[in-house]
Design a protein around this motif. Structure first.
Motif, PDB file in Angstrom:
ATOM      1  N   ALA A 199     -20.941  -8.601 -15.110  1.00  0.00           N
ATOM      2  CA  ALA A 199     -19.988  -7.609 -15.326  1.00  0.00           C
ATOM      3  C   ALA A 199     -18.558  -8.346 -15.306  1.00  0.00           C
ATOM      4  CB  ALA A 199     -20.043  -6.575 -14.253  1.00  0.00           C
ATOM      5  N   PHE A 200     -18.339  -9.337 -14.325  1.00  0.00           N
ATOM      6  CA  PHE A 200     -17.343 -10.053 -14.527  1.00  0.00           C
ATOM      7  C   PHE A 200     -16.857 -10.674 -15.734  1.00  0.00           C
ATOM      8  CE2 PHE A 200     -17.579 -10.939  -9.525  1.00  0.00           C
ATOM      9  CZ  PHE A 200     -17.296  -9.722  -9.283  1.00  0.00           C
ATOM     10  N   VAL A 201     -18.050 -11.358 -16.196  1.00  0.00           N
ATOM     11  CA  VAL A 201     -17.900 -12.306 -17.468  1.00  0.00           C
ATOM     12  C   VAL A 201     -17.509 -11.191 -18.471  1.00  0.00           C
ATOM     13  CG1 VAL A 201     -19.299 -13.533 -19.192  1.00  0.00           C
ATOM     14  CG2 VAL A 201     -19.488 -13.991 -16.733  1.00  0.00           C
ATOM     15  N   ALA A 202     -18.062 -10.085 -18.608  1.00  0.00           N
ATOM     16  CA  ALA A 202     -17.735  -9.031 -19.703  1.00  0.00           C
ATOM     17  C   ALA A 202     -16.265  -8.625 -19.609  1.00  0.00           C
ATOM     18  CB  ALA A 202     -18.977  -8.123 -19.534  1.00  0.00           C
ATOM     19  N   ALA A 203     -15.675  -8.666 -18.392  1.00  0.00           N
ATOM     20  CA  ALA A 203     -14.342  -8.069 -18.174  1.00  0.00           C
ATOM     21  C   ALA A 203     -13.293  -9.021 -17.986  1.00  0.00           C
ATOM     22  CB  ALA A 203     -14.473  -7.355 -16.768  1.00  0.00           C
ATOM     23  N   ILE A 204     -13.576 -10.214 -18.454  1.00  0.00           N
ATOM     24  CA  ILE A 204     -12.508 -11.419 -18.300  1.00  0.00           C
ATOM     25  C   ILE A 204     -12.478 -12.216 -19.469  1.00  0.00           C
ATOM     26  CG2 ILE A 204     -12.817 -11.593 -15.614  1.00  0.00           C
ATOM     27  CD1 ILE A 204     -14.329 -14.362 -16.234  1.00  0.00           C
ATOM     28  N   GLU A 205     -11.504 -12.914 -19.773  1.00  0.00           N
ATOM     29  CA  GLU A 205     -11.132 -13.612 -21.049  1.00  0.00           C
ATOM     30  C   GLU A 205     -11.958 -14.911 -21.011  1.00  0.00           C
ATOM     31  OE1 GLU A 205      -7.158 -15.444 -21.533  1.00  0.00           O
ATOM     32  OE2 GLU A 205      -6.551 -14.440 -19.692  1.00  0.00           O
ATOM     33  N   PRO A 206     -12.176 -15.293 -22.124  1.00  0.00           N
ATOM     34  CA  PRO A 206     -13.161 -16.509 -22.386  1.00  0.00           C
ATOM     35  C   PRO A 206     -13.002 -17.662 -21.571  1.00  0.00           C
ATOM     36  CG  PRO A 206     -13.092 -15.508 -24.504  1.00  0.00           C
ATOM     37  CD  PRO A 206     -12.081 -14.595 -23.584  1.00  0.00           C
ATOM     38  N   ALA A 207     -11.585 -18.141 -21.356  1.00  0.00           N
ATOM     39  CA  ALA A 207     -11.398 -19.269 -20.621  1.00  0.00           C
ATOM     40  C   ALA A 207     -11.807 -19.390 -19.228  1.00  0.00           C
ATOM     41  CB  ALA A 207      -9.822 -19.549 -20.655  1.00  0.00           C
ATOM     42  N   GLU A 208     -11.939 -18.037 -18.720  1.00  0.00           N
ATOM     43  CA  GLU A 208     -12.354 -18.020 -17.438  1.00  0.00           C
ATOM     44  C   GLU A 208     -13.808 -17.752 -17.200  1.00  0.00           C
ATOM     45  OE1 GLU A 208      -9.831 -14.378 -16.438  1.00  0.00           O
ATOM     46  OE2 GLU A 208      -8.368 -15.644 -15.537  1.00  0.00           O
ATOM     47  N   HIS A 209     -14.526 -17.679 -18.241  1.00  0.00           N
ATOM     48  CA  HIS A 209     -15.941 -17.463 -17.857  1.00  0.00           C
ATOM     49  C   HIS A 209     -16.670 -18.738 -17.242  1.00  0.00           C
ATOM     50  CE1 HIS A 209     -16.706 -14.782 -21.737  1.00  0.00           C
ATOM     51  NE2 HIS A 209     -15.942 -14.189 -20.979  1.00  0.00           N
ATOM     52  N   PRO A 210     -16.124 -19.979 -17.044  1.00  0.00           N
ATOM     53  CA  PRO A 210     -16.854 -20.875 -16.161  1.00  0.00           C
ATOM     54  C   PRO A 210     -16.748 -20.561 -14.695  1.00  0.00           C
ATOM     55  CG  PRO A 210     -15.460 -22.116 -17.864  1.00  0.00           C
ATOM     56  CD  PRO A 210     -15.486 -20.456 -18.006  1.00  0.00           C
ATOM     57  N   TYR A 211     -15.975 -19.438 -14.297  1.00  0.00           N
ATOM     58  CA  TYR A 211     -15.869 -19.023 -13.054  1.00  0.00           C
ATOM     59  C   TYR A 211     -17.386 -18.586 -12.589  1.00  0.00           C
ATOM     60  CZ  TYR A 211     -10.711 -19.736 -11.975  1.00  0.00           C
ATOM     61  OH  TYR A 211      -9.685 -20.121 -11.694  1.00  0.00           O
ATOM     62  N   HIS A 212     -17.815 -17.907 -13.422  1.00  0.00           N
ATOM     63  CA  HIS A 212     -19.057 -17.110 -13.361  1.00  0.00           C
ATOM     64  C   HIS A 212     -20.300 -17.222 -13.986  1.00  0.00           C
ATOM     65  CE1 HIS A 212     -16.180 -15.128 -10.612  1.00  0.00           C
ATOM     66  NE2 HIS A 212     -15.523 -14.699 -11.588  1.00  0.00           N
ATOM     67  N   SER A 213     -20.054 -17.746 -15.429  1.00  0.00           N
ATOM     68  CA  SER A 213     -21.152 -17.444 -16.200  1.00  0.00           C
ATOM     69  C   SER A 213     -22.578 -18.379 -15.879  1.00  0.00           C
ATOM     70  CB  SER A 213     -20.665 -18.418 -17.408  1.00  0.00           C
ATOM     71  OG  SER A 213     -20.289 -19.510 -17.340  1.00  0.00           O
ATOM     72  N   SER A 214     -22.513 -19.209 -15.061  1.00  0.00           N
ATOM     73  CA  SER A 214     -23.678 -19.974 -14.680  1.00  0.00           C
ATOM     74  C   SER A 214     -24.471 -18.951 -13.527  1.00  0.00           C
ATOM     75  CB  SER A 214     -23.633 -21.326 -14.163  1.00  0.00           C
ATOM     76  OG  SER A 214     -23.004 -21.296 -12.826  1.00  0.00           O
ATOM     77  N   ASP A 215     -23.688 -18.032 -12.821  1.00  0.00           N
ATOM     78  CA  ASP A 215     -24.392 -17.323 -11.778  1.00  0.00           C
ATOM     79  C   ASP A 215     -25.520 -16.150 -12.454  1.00  0.00           C
ATOM     80  OD1 ASP A 215     -22.951 -18.443  -9.807  1.00  0.00           O
ATOM     81  OD2 ASP A 215     -21.220 -17.430 -10.327  1.00  0.00           O
ATOM     82  N   VAL A 216     -25.166 -15.833 -13.593  1.00  0.00           N
ATOM     83  CA  VAL A 216     -25.965 -14.909 -14.106  1.00  0.00           C
ATOM     84  C   VAL A 216     -27.375 -15.312 -14.260  1.00  0.00           C
ATOM     85  CG1 VAL A 216     -26.404 -13.283 -15.838  1.00  0.00           C
ATOM     86  CG2 VAL A 216     -24.026 -13.720 -15.178  1.00  0.00           C
ATOM     87  N   ASP A 217     -27.576 -16.396 -14.910  1.00  0.00           N
ATOM     88  CA  ASP A 217     -28.715 -17.198 -15.051  1.00  0.00           C
ATOM     89  C   ASP A 217     -29.353 -17.399 -13.532  1.00  0.00           C
ATOM     90  OD1 ASP A 217     -28.608 -16.638 -17.811  1.00  0.00           O
ATOM     91  OD2 ASP A 217     -28.183 -18.645 -18.048  1.00  0.00           O
ATOM     92  N   PHE A 218     -28.629 -17.859 -12.736  1.00  0.00           N
ATOM     93  CA  PHE A 218     -29.139 -18.448 -11.599  1.00  0.00           C
ATOM     94  C   PHE A 218     -29.689 -17.105 -10.590  1.00  0.00           C
ATOM     95  CE2 PHE A 218     -28.611 -18.413  -6.979  1.00  0.00           C
ATOM     96  CZ  PHE A 218     -29.152 -19.785  -6.612  1.00  0.00           C
ATOM     97  N   TRP A 219     -29.225 -16.061 -10.517  1.00  0.00           N
ATOM     98  CA  TRP A 219     -29.616 -14.945  -9.821  1.00  0.00           C
ATOM     99  C   TRP A 219     -30.980 -14.224 -10.601  1.00  0.00           C
ATOM    100  CZ3 TRP A 219     -29.416 -14.524  -5.039  1.00  0.00           C
ATOM    101  CH2 TRP A 219     -28.382 -15.193  -4.582  1.00  0.00           C
ATOM    102  N   LEU A 220     -30.844 -14.143 -12.136  1.00  0.00           N
ATOM    103  CA  LEU A 220     -32.035 -13.768 -12.717  1.00  0.00           C
ATOM    104  C   LEU A 220     -33.336 -14.753 -12.509  1.00  0.00           C
ATOM    105  CD1 LEU A 220     -30.425 -12.638 -16.161  1.00  0.00           C
ATOM    106  CD2 LEU A 220     -31.287 -11.005 -14.280  1.00  0.00           C
TER     107      LEU A 220
END
Length: 393
Positions: A364-385
């Motif tokens: 949800a964070f990744v979907a709600a932020i601009e692309p430049a900020e995706h590195p803050y959270h993008s790896s966390d989705v796959d980690f927790w899945l």
């Protein structure tokens, strides 16, 4: 260690150029207190860091990091010419736009004046990222904090206001449109909390959660996200469908959600206010079980099962025996207040749901932020899945 580059714009949003890179001791990208202090001392200007632009790493620690910053001053060095896209983005937070920090500080000045706290005598931006911006403000009446959050955390001020009615949470001076002015809390962020302090924090939260049981509809009306029952199931099934990649273990977990949630409800614990990110760093005070403590950072809060919080505060930093003791004390508190409930079985059922919920929150964070900020959270989705897929069914 970070290597920081600031690309500057003026108060009208005109691109000025880039300052020479410099090191920042704290590696975590959102921490900008040292950055703005270094710029003032080394280049003779005050800046407001608006947002991240580029990074050399896919995780929010270290590496080369470029930020956009606003200044009304003229630096003591020549600026390097740069080309950067300054177009707006629909997911950009208000505080990440040119003029956003000034507008927030102006609001704070008016709110402090109305509250009789005293005029502002100094300001230091401490943190900025897609989840919040935080300033430490010196006033004649003592230090206060200004925090501003994006729209998906806009309920935080209302939750803090509600906590005051039951004698908990930070002391709120004013709140509006995602902005919060908070009195300073003495002590430290309790990242180093031992098992005794964590158990005391869990006991504090238990009191708030008992009070919230009878007030969940009011909290829902205040905008607290509702993740009770089937609403939680829909959120978790959604993250598996969108990001699970067809993993049969995740598909089986998703298919079993209705039955699991029904059994969870049968365990008898009431759904209530959940902090949502109850790690020790989100508690401020003394490193002693009998010391003063305040649970902070309620932006992740939601309405749902209280077991999520005890899983989070025992997630790391304790031994297996300590985790068992903290969990047993938590279960005893709920059994005393809700006779006949089965807290232990509830936690067994919640463990894989907690991992899926983490994945859903980061997605949800990744979907709600601009692309430049995706590195803050993008790896966390796959980690927790991936973590959820490996847990016992």
């Amino acid at each position: 260690m970070r290597t920081v580059t600031l690309i500057l714009v003026d108060d009208d949003g005109k691109l000025l150029g880039a300052l020479p890179p410099f090191p920042a001791e704290v590696p975590f990208w959102p921490e900008v207190g040292g950055v703005v202090t270094t710029v003032r001392e080394r280049f003779g200007i005050d800046v407001a860091v608006l947002r991240i632009l580029f990074t050399s790493l896919p995780v929010p620690h270290g590496g080369e990091v470029t930020y956009l910053a606003q200044t009304g001053g003229v630096p003591s060095v020549d600026l390097a010419p740069v080309e950067v896209d300054l177009d707006d983005h629909p997911h950009r937070a208000a505080y990440a736009r040119v003029g956003g920090p000034a507008a927030s500080l102006a609001w704070a000045a008016d709110a402090l004046d109305a509250a009789g706290v005293g005029p502002i005598t100094g300001v230091l931006q401490q943190r900025t990222w897609n989840l919040s911006v935080i300033w430490r403000i010196a006033t004649a009446g003592g230090p206060v904090w200004l925090k501003q959050v994006p729209s998906f955390f806009a309920h935080e001020g209302a939750v803090i206001g509600w906590l005051a009615t039951v004698g908990g949470g930070p002391s709120l001076i004013a709140a509006a449109e995602g902005r919060m002015l908070l009195h300073d809390i003495p002590g430290d962020d309790l990242y180093a909390a031992d098992a005794g302090v964590r158990d005391a924090v869990a006991a504090d939260l238990h009191r708030y959660q008992l009070a919230a049981v009878g007030d969940v509809e009011r909290l829902a009306a205040l905008g607290v996200p509702d993740r009770r029952g089937a609403l939680l199931g829909a959120q978790l099934a959604g993250v598996v469908a969108a990001h699970g990649g067809g993993d049969p273990r995740l598909e089986a977990l998703a298919a079993g959600l209705p039955a699991r949630l029904a059994e969870l409800a049968a365990c008898g614990l009431p759904e209530t206010l959940v902090h949502g990110d109850l790690h020790p760093g989100n508690v401020r005070g003394d490193l002693h079980p009998d010391g003063a403590r305040t649970i902070i950072d309620w932006g992740d809060s939601f309405l749902g099962h209280p077991g999520f919080d005890i899983l989070r505060i025992t997630e790391r930093g304790v031994t297996d025996d300590e985790r068992a003791a903290i969990t047993a004390a938590w279960a005893d508190r709920w059994r005393a207040d809700v006779p006949g409930c089965d807290p232990e079985r509830a936690l067994e059922l919640l463990v894989p749901l907690a991992a899926l919920r983490n994945a859903a929150i980061y997605a949800a964070f990744v979907a709600a932020i601009e692309p430049a900020e995706h590195p803050y959270h993008s790896s966390d989705v796959d980690f927790w899945l991936d973590h959820a897929s490996k847990l016992p069914a």
